[in-house]
Scaffold this motif. Structure first.
Motif, short mmCIF file in Angstrom:
data_model
loop_
_atom_site.label_atom_id
_atom_site.label_comp_id
_atom_site.label_asym_id
_atom_site.label_seq_id
_atom_site.Cartn_x
_atom_site.Cartn_y
_atom_site.Cartn_z
N ILE A 330 0.26 4.52 3.69
CA ILE A 330 -0.73 4.40 4.76
C ILE A 330 -2.12 4.77 4.28
O ILE A 330 -3.12 4.15 4.68
CB ILE A 330 -0.33 5.26 5.99
CG1 ILE A 330 -1.28 4.94 7.16
CG2 ILE A 330 -0.30 6.75 5.65
CD1 ILE A 330 -0.79 5.42 8.49
N ARG A 333 -3.43 1.76 2.59
CA ARG A 333 -3.74 0.72 3.58
C ARG A 333 -5.06 1.02 4.27
O ARG A 333 -5.86 0.11 4.54
CB ARG A 333 -2.60 0.59 4.60
CG ARG A 333 -1.27 0.21 3.98
CD ARG A 333 -0.27 -0.30 5.01
NE ARG A 333 0.11 0.67 6.00
CZ ARG A 333 1.12 1.52 5.89
NH1 ARG A 333 1.84 1.56 4.76
NH2 ARG A 333 1.44 2.34 6.89
N VAL A 334 -5.29 2.27 4.59
CA VAL A 334 -6.56 2.67 5.19
C VAL A 334 -7.72 2.37 4.24
O VAL A 334 -8.75 1.81 4.64
CB VAL A 334 -6.54 4.17 5.57
CG1 VAL A 334 -7.95 4.66 5.89
CG2 VAL A 334 -5.61 4.41 6.76
N LEU A 337 -8.47 -1.38 4.14
CA LEU A 337 -9.20 -1.84 5.32
C LEU A 337 -10.66 -1.39 5.28
O LEU A 337 -11.56 -2.16 5.62
CB LEU A 337 -8.53 -1.30 6.58
CG LEU A 337 -7.19 -1.97 6.95
CD1 LEU A 337 -6.49 -1.17 8.05
CD2 LEU A 337 -7.42 -3.40 7.41
N VAL A 353 -8.95 1.51 12.41
CA VAL A 353 -8.41 1.43 11.05
C VAL A 353 -6.98 1.97 11.00
O VAL A 353 -6.07 1.34 10.45
CB VAL A 353 -9.31 2.18 10.05
CG1 VAL A 353 -8.62 2.31 8.70
CG2 VAL A 353 -10.64 1.47 9.90
N ALA A 357 -3.56 -0.01 10.13
CA ALA A 357 -2.78 0.46 8.98
C ALA A 357 -1.37 0.85 9.39
O ALA A 357 -0.44 0.75 8.58
CB ALA A 357 -3.49 1.65 8.32
N THR A 358 -1.20 1.29 10.60
CA THR A 358 0.13 1.65 11.10
C THR A 358 0.92 0.42 11.52
O THR A 358 2.13 0.35 11.33
CB THR A 358 0.00 2.62 12.30
OG1 THR A 358 -0.74 3.77 11.91
CG2 THR A 358 1.37 3.06 12.79
N ARG A 361 2.52 -2.78 7.55
CA ARG A 361 2.88 -1.82 6.53
C ARG A 361 3.16 -2.41 5.15
O ARG A 361 3.04 -1.72 4.16
CB ARG A 361 4.12 -1.04 6.97
CG ARG A 361 3.93 -0.23 8.24
CD ARG A 361 5.19 0.59 8.51
NE ARG A 361 5.00 1.46 9.67
CZ ARG A 361 5.29 1.13 10.90
NH1 ARG A 361 5.78 -0.06 11.15
NH2 ARG A 361 5.08 1.97 11.91
N LEU A 367 -2.60 -7.70 6.12
CA LEU A 367 -3.46 -6.62 6.61
C LEU A 367 -4.92 -7.06 6.64
O LEU A 367 -5.61 -6.91 7.67
CB LEU A 367 -3.29 -5.39 5.70
CG LEU A 367 -3.97 -4.09 6.11
CD1 LEU A 367 -3.33 -3.53 7.37
CD2 LEU A 367 -3.88 -3.07 4.97
#
Length: 499
Positions: A330, A333-334, A337, A353, A357-358, A361, A367
């Motif tokens: 995560i 992923r954050v 973004l 964000v 991100a949640t 996955r 994404l």
């Protein structure tokens, strides 16, 4: 006036014990700074900042220079990948070979060495300064190749069939891809010569193509004369078919075997079952490998798992280094973004964000694409992209995995379903009544949380990451093959988890 003998410089250097730097230390200072200058010309800026700027001169003897780093990972990586480069640069600067040792030095005070602003000082000025200070030719031959301009590099990259935006600097690095990213950088800088071929595998949309092309972009940036061939396995097959029809096989073979320094093949799994394509690629691989040319491939599975691939090819794919790209955590992923938003000049709140991100996955491409679509929708509606609107848009896109699943939650759910304890799943007992639920819990945790294999291993009682990887692949294969027992169990558990 020539430099004093290096033996004298080194022996005088070793007398210096305080943090102040007397004049006797200057020759060693010059040697190390000159070595840094040469290293600066041989690796890209990101590599230099990541690995070489961390090096600090610690001590020296008549035959050895000891360099220290604070990070043990950096110590191991430099020892494994850049030692030859450092030894060569120091030998050029000193005028003779010296042994180099890289040690983990913690936070101890290093020998104070004057720093040169490597970015601010043009190469011609560096050479002139060294000439002027020592009254002789430069300490080493820089062997500089004129770097291409941004426009020329973009043209070269596009001509090779690659995207100029796919650079190492544009790739977001996290625990899930750190090793593979570093391996690709080593190949691009020429320091990873033993990584031939480099075989990158992982799921869809995780950045394999980005890393593959980044190698080509970086090699062209370093030397625009490099003959880079980038193409997908499907394009390779289509070009082969076209050459067979037009009876131009000599030209086809020449472009891949003789006029190629770096071969980048995307999605090599698509040649599975294509006998003629595999035969041609086998000979192409051999020709390049025997000539010392670099080969890099991507795939969705390891060489041994590729369906329809001849054994002789699969074994060759595993000759070098096999590196995987996993689903991003995560935090990664954050970061992806936020980087995408910054590039596109989009203002996003932390809440939006985290929501995105949640929700998504396992696929970086999805994404980023979802973010672009949501921003476009908000602009069309002339409203800000807040969390309420983001939730509505996610629902419209059928992306409704907003509920955050944790590893502990999955372990408890699986344990309850099979009437065992969570401690059994985290334990080491290997009876079937426990090992199979444990493997299912590992499979579900990997699939629904996106945690890396090492992190999952820790959360499952300190197990090795290969244990989790093996469990995931076993359950995945059983489900895909239609094993009723496991497919039914997984379906029931997912229904419980996602309700």
């Amino acid at each position: 006036m020539s430099l004093p003998p290096v033996e004298m410089c080194l022996s005088r250097c070793c007398l210096v014990m305080s943090s102040s730097l007397p004049q006797a230390m200057l020759p060693m200072q010059e040697i190390w700074n000159a070595a840094l200058l040469e290293l600066k010309t041989k690796v890209n800026a990101h590599n230099f900042k990541t690995w070489f700027e961390k090096l600090r001169l610690r001590e020296c003897s008549d035959e050895t220079i000891v360099l220290g780093v604070d990070d043990p990972f950096v110590q191991v990586w430099i020892n494994d990948n850049y030692m030859d480069l450092i030894e060569e640069a120091v030998a050029h600067a000193a005028g003779q070979p010296l042994k180099i040792e890289i040690v983990e030095s913690g936070q101890d005070e290093p020998i104070e060495v004057e720093n040169i602003d490597l970015d601010a000082e043009p190469m011609a000025a560096r050479s002139a300064r060294l000439d002027g200070e020592h009254g002789q030719a430069a300490l080493f031959d820089f062997g500089i190749i004129e770097p291409p301009s941004a426009a020329d590099l973009s043209e070269l990259v596009s001509a090779a069939g690659m995207n100029p935006r796919y650079t190492f600097d544009e790739f977001v690095v996290g625990p899930s891809n750190q090793f593979t990213h570093a391996a690709c950088q080593a190949v691009a800088s020429g320091s990873g010569q033993t990584y031939n071929p480099l075989f990158i595998f992982g799921g869809v949309g995780l950045g394999k193509t980005h890393l593959l092309q980044a190698i080509g972009v970086e090699m062209l940036r370093r030397d625009p004369r490099t003959r880079v061939r980038y193409l997908s396995a499907e394009v390779f097959m289509n070009e082969l078919i076209g050459s067979l029809r037009q009876k131009t096989m000599a030209e086809f073979r020449n472009q891949f075997r003789n006029d190629c320094d770096l071969l980048l093949i995307d999605d090599i799994q698509f040649i599975g079952g294509k006998d003629s394509t595999q035969e041609e690629f086998f000979h192409t691989f051999n020709a390049l490998y025997q000539s010392g040319k670099q080969i890099v491939m991507t795939s969705d599975k390891t060489p041994q798992e590729l369906p329809g691939i001849e054994e002789r090819l699969a074994s060759r794919f595993a000759w070098g280094l096999i590196a995987d790209v996993q689903a991003p955590e995560i935090e990664t992923r954050v970061a992806i973004l936020e980087k995408k938003a910054e590039e596109s000049q989009i203002e996003l709140s932390k809440e939006v964000v985290l929501l995105l991100a949640t929700a998504i996955r396992s696929n970086v491409r999805e994404l980023e694409g979802t973010l672009v679509r949501m921003v476009a929708q908000a602009k069309l509606m002339n409203v800000p992209l807040n969390t309420d609107l983001a939730r509505q848009l996610l629902k419209r896109m059928n992306i409704q995995h907003e509920r955050s699943l944790g590893v502990e939650q999955i372990i408890r759910m699986v344990a309850s379903h099979f009437d065992i304890k969570p401690s059994d799943i985290k334990g080491s007992r290997r009876t079937r009544a426990i090992s199979e639920p444990r493997q299912m819990a590992m499979y579900l945790s990997r699939k629904h949380t996106g945690e890396s294999y090492p992190e999952l291993g820790r959360k499952f009682g300190g197990k090795d990451h290969t244990t989790v990887l093996t469990a995931f692949r076993k359950i995945e294969d059983l489900v895909e093959m239609g094993n009723n027992e496991f497919a039914t169990a997984i379906a029931e558990l997912e229904a419980l988890l996602l309700r």
